[in-house]
Design a protein around this motif. Structure first.
Motif, PDB file in Angstrom:
ATOM      1  N   ARG A   1      -0.348 -11.927  49.017  1.00 16.64           N
ATOM      2  CA  ARG A   1       0.980 -12.129  48.444  1.00 16.64           C
ATOM      3  C   ARG A   1       2.044 -11.392  49.245  1.00 16.64           C
ATOM      4  O   ARG A   1       1.771 -10.372  49.863  1.00 16.64           O
ATOM      5  N   TYR A   2       3.263 -11.930  49.171  1.00 17.61           N
ATOM      6  CA  TYR A   2       4.432 -11.259  49.745  1.00 17.61           C
ATOM      7  C   TYR A   2       5.627 -11.568  48.856  1.00 17.61           C
ATOM      8  O   TYR A   2       5.898 -12.731  48.540  1.00 17.61           O
ATOM      9  N   VAL A   3       6.340 -10.523  48.441  1.00 15.41           N
ATOM     10  CA  VAL A   3       7.524 -10.693  47.593  1.00 15.41           C
ATOM     11  C   VAL A   3       8.723 -10.938  48.497  1.00 15.41           C
ATOM     12  O   VAL A   3       9.139 -10.058  49.250  1.00 15.41           O
ATOM     13  N   VAL A   4       9.267 -12.151  48.431  1.00 15.83           N
ATOM     14  CA  VAL A   4      10.400 -12.524  49.273  1.00 15.83           C
ATOM     15  C   VAL A   4      11.693 -11.956  48.694  1.00 15.83           C
ATOM     16  O   VAL A   4      12.482 -11.340  49.401  1.00 15.83           O
ATOM     17  N   ALA A   5      11.926 -12.160  47.405  1.00 11.29           N
ATOM     18  CA  ALA A   5      13.153 -11.690  46.752  1.00 11.29           C
ATOM     19  C   ALA A   5      12.780 -11.010  45.440  1.00 11.29           C
ATOM     20  O   ALA A   5      12.201 -11.640  44.556  1.00 11.29           O
ATOM     21  N   GLU A   6      13.100  -9.740  45.338  1.00 11.59           N
ATOM     22  CA  GLU A   6      12.790  -8.943  44.148  1.00 11.59           C
ATOM     23  C   GLU A   6      13.833  -9.222  43.070  1.00 11.59           C
ATOM     24  O   GLU A   6      15.021  -9.371  43.358  1.00 11.59           O
ATOM     25  N   GLY A   7      13.386  -9.276  41.815  1.00  9.46           N
ATOM     26  CA  GLY A   7      14.304  -9.462  40.699  1.00  9.46           C
ATOM     27  C   GLY A   7      15.040  -8.172  40.374  1.00  9.46           C
ATOM     28  O   GLY A   7      14.578  -7.072  40.668  1.00  9.46           O
ATOM     29  N   GLY A   8      16.216  -8.297  39.751  1.00 12.20           N
ATOM     30  CA  GLY A   8      17.014  -7.131  39.384  1.00 12.20           C
ATOM     31  C   GLY A   8      16.478  -6.439  38.137  1.00 12.20           C
ATOM     32  O   GLY A   8      15.841  -7.067  37.290  1.00 12.20           O
TER      33      GLY A   8
ATOM     34  N   ALA B   1      15.580 -17.964  49.107  1.00  9.01           N
ATOM     35  CA  ALA B   1      14.987 -17.434  47.873  1.00  9.01           C
ATOM     36  C   ALA B   1      15.941 -16.456  47.198  1.00  9.01           C
ATOM     37  O   ALA B   1      16.599 -15.661  47.861  1.00  9.01           O
ATOM     38  N   MET B   2      16.011 -16.540  45.875  1.00 10.50           N
ATOM     39  CA  MET B   2      16.839 -15.615  45.107  1.00 10.50           C
ATOM     40  C   MET B   2      16.092 -15.217  43.842  1.00 10.50           C
ATOM     41  O   MET B   2      15.625 -16.064  43.086  1.00 10.50           O
ATOM     42  N   GLY B   3      15.967 -13.918  43.640  1.00 11.42           N
ATOM     43  CA  GLY B   3      15.332 -13.413  42.423  1.00 11.42           C
ATOM     44  C   GLY B   3      16.276 -13.564  41.239  1.00 11.42           C
ATOM     45  O   GLY B   3      17.457 -13.888  41.387  1.00 11.42           O
ATOM     46  N   GLY B   4      15.749 -13.302  40.060  1.00 15.99           N
ATOM     47  CA  GLY B   4      16.568 -13.383  38.853  1.00 15.99           C
ATOM     48  C   GLY B   4      17.327 -12.087  38.618  1.00 15.99           C
ATOM     49  O   GLY B   4      16.821 -10.995  38.884  1.00 15.99           O
ATOM     50  N   ASN B   5      18.553 -12.185  38.120  1.00 16.19           N
ATOM     51  CA  ASN B   5      19.345 -11.000  37.804  1.00 16.19           C
ATOM     52  C   ASN B   5      18.797 -10.310  36.562  1.00 16.19           C
ATOM     53  O   ASN B   5      18.234 -10.954  35.676  1.00 16.19           O
ATOM     54  N   GLY B   6      18.981  -9.008  36.491  1.00 20.45           N
ATOM     55  CA  GLY B   6      18.564  -8.264  35.304  1.00 20.45           C
ATOM     56  C   GLY B   6      19.521  -8.508  34.146  1.00 20.45           C
ATOM     57  O   GLY B   6      20.726  -8.699  34.346  1.00 20.45           O
TER      58      GLY B   6
ATOM     59  N   ARG C   1      14.945 -21.839  46.171  1.00 24.54           N
ATOM     60  CA  ARG C   1      14.089 -21.431  45.046  1.00 24.54           C
ATOM     61  C   ARG C   1      14.710 -20.219  44.377  1.00 24.54           C
ATOM     62  O   ARG C   1      15.140 -19.274  45.033  1.00 24.54           O
ATOM     63  N   ARG C   2      14.749 -20.238  43.037  1.00 19.56           N
ATOM     64  CA  ARG C   2      15.359 -19.152  42.279  1.00 19.56           C
ATOM     65  C   ARG C   2      14.501 -18.822  41.068  1.00 19.56           C
ATOM     66  O   ARG C   2      14.063 -19.709  40.345  1.00 19.56           O
TER      67      ARG C   2
ATOM     68  N   GLY D   1      14.720  -9.147  35.884  1.00 24.53           N
ATOM     69  CA  GLY D   1      14.744 -10.494  36.452  1.00 24.53           C
ATOM     70  C   GLY D   1      13.418 -10.812  37.130  1.00 24.53           C
ATOM     71  O   GLY D   1      12.675  -9.921  37.539  1.00 24.53           O
ATOM     72  N   GLY D   2      13.121 -12.082  37.274  1.00 23.30           N
ATOM     73  CA  GLY D   2      11.894 -12.518  37.938  1.00 23.30           C
ATOM     74  C   GLY D   2      12.017 -12.421  39.452  1.00 23.30           C
ATOM     75  O   GLY D   2      13.108 -12.372  40.005  1.00 23.30           O
ATOM     76  N   SER D   3      10.877 -12.399  40.131  1.00 27.72           N
ATOM     77  CA  SER D   3      10.829 -12.312  41.587  1.00 27.72           C
ATOM     78  C   SER D   3      10.310 -13.614  42.177  1.00 27.72           C
ATOM     79  O   SER D   3       9.637 -14.386  41.507  1.00 27.72           O
ATOM     80  N   VAL D   4      10.619 -13.842  43.458  1.00 28.59           N
ATOM     81  CA  VAL D   4      10.091 -14.989  44.191  1.00 28.59           C
ATOM     82  C   VAL D   4       8.973 -14.467  45.085  1.00 28.59           C
ATOM     83  O   VAL D   4       9.195 -13.586  45.918  1.00 28.59           O
ATOM     84  N   ILE D   5       7.748 -14.994  44.882  1.00 28.17           N
ATOM     85  CA  ILE D   5       6.552 -14.470  45.542  1.00 28.17           C
ATOM     86  C   ILE D   5       5.854 -15.598  46.292  1.00 28.17           C
ATOM     87  O   ILE D   5       5.661 -16.688  45.747  1.00 28.17           O
ATOM     88  N   LEU D   6       5.473 -15.335  47.528  1.00 30.37           N
ATOM     89  CA  LEU D   6       4.648 -16.268  48.300  1.00 30.37           C
ATOM     90  C   LEU D   6       3.193 -15.858  48.138  1.00 30.37           C
ATOM     91  O   LEU D   6       2.860 -14.681  48.262  1.00 30.37           O
TER      92      LEU D   6
END
Length: 188
Positions: free
Chosen positions: A107-114, A5-10, A59-60, A36-41
């Motif tokens: 919910r759980y945030v796997v990768a936080e966005g920038g 998982a990779m969040g979106g860059n700011g 997933r990005r 940036g957007g986050s990847v959330i389960l």
């Protein structure tokens, strides 16, 4: 199942100077970049397996857009919400337990966005009235996690116990009995 998982860059802030007809240098008007957007389960009652993430594990989320002149902020990147079945366990690659998702809507945030960078309008102060620079957006989190279904392991154990208890062997198998005894024909 391993999930990458990779969040979106700011988005980057912008350095811009407001220009009007009779005010050639009216001051800074650079907008901030979008987050940036986050990847959330998220636990969903419609999901029963993790096969979607086995087939496409990368997933990005979307990146934030850069700011613009005339105090316009950048657009925030969209979050990606990944549905998982109830009883999903999230572990790090080293085996550390990160989350145990139980209950609908958990919910759980796997990768936080920038975070988005600041434009020069936000950086103006009394000492620096018109900064000629802006800040860059922050990079996003990138994480590899392991998704496991807790209920599958429990279900397999229960089914094996039921099979043993309900269908006992009534006779030992041939390999346990040993070779068949030879019966010689009587000699006459």
């Amino acid at each position: 199942v391993t999930l990458h998982a990779m969040g979106g860059n700011g988005g980057n802030g912008v350095a811009s100077i407001k220009r009007e007809k009779f005010k050639p240098l009216a001051g800074p008007d650079g907008g901030d970049g979008g987050n940036g957007g986050s990847v959330i389960l998220e636990v969903s009652e419609q999901e029963t397996t993790l096969l979607n993430y086995h087939r496409s594990p990368h997933r990005r989320a979307d990146n934030g857009t850069p700011g613009m002149g005339d105090f316009r902020q950048g657009k925030t990147g969209a979050d990606i919400i990944l549905p998982v079945p109830e009883g999903t366990v999230v572990k790090s690659m080293s085996g550390e337990l990160l989350a145990d998702l139980t209950g609908a809507g958990a919910r759980y945030v796997v990768a936080e966005g920038g975070r988005g960078g600041l434009g020069n309008a936000a950086l103006a102060s009394k000492a620096r009235k018109a900064p000629g620079f802006a800040l860059l957006g922050e990079p996003a989190d990138e994480r590899d996690v392991i998704l496991e279904l807790k209920s599958v392991a429990v279900l397999a154990l229960v089914l094996s116990l039921i099979h043993i208890l309900c269908f006992p062997r009534s006779y030992p198998s041939r390999s346990r009995r040993g070779p068949r005894p030879r019966i010689d024909a009587p000699q006459t």
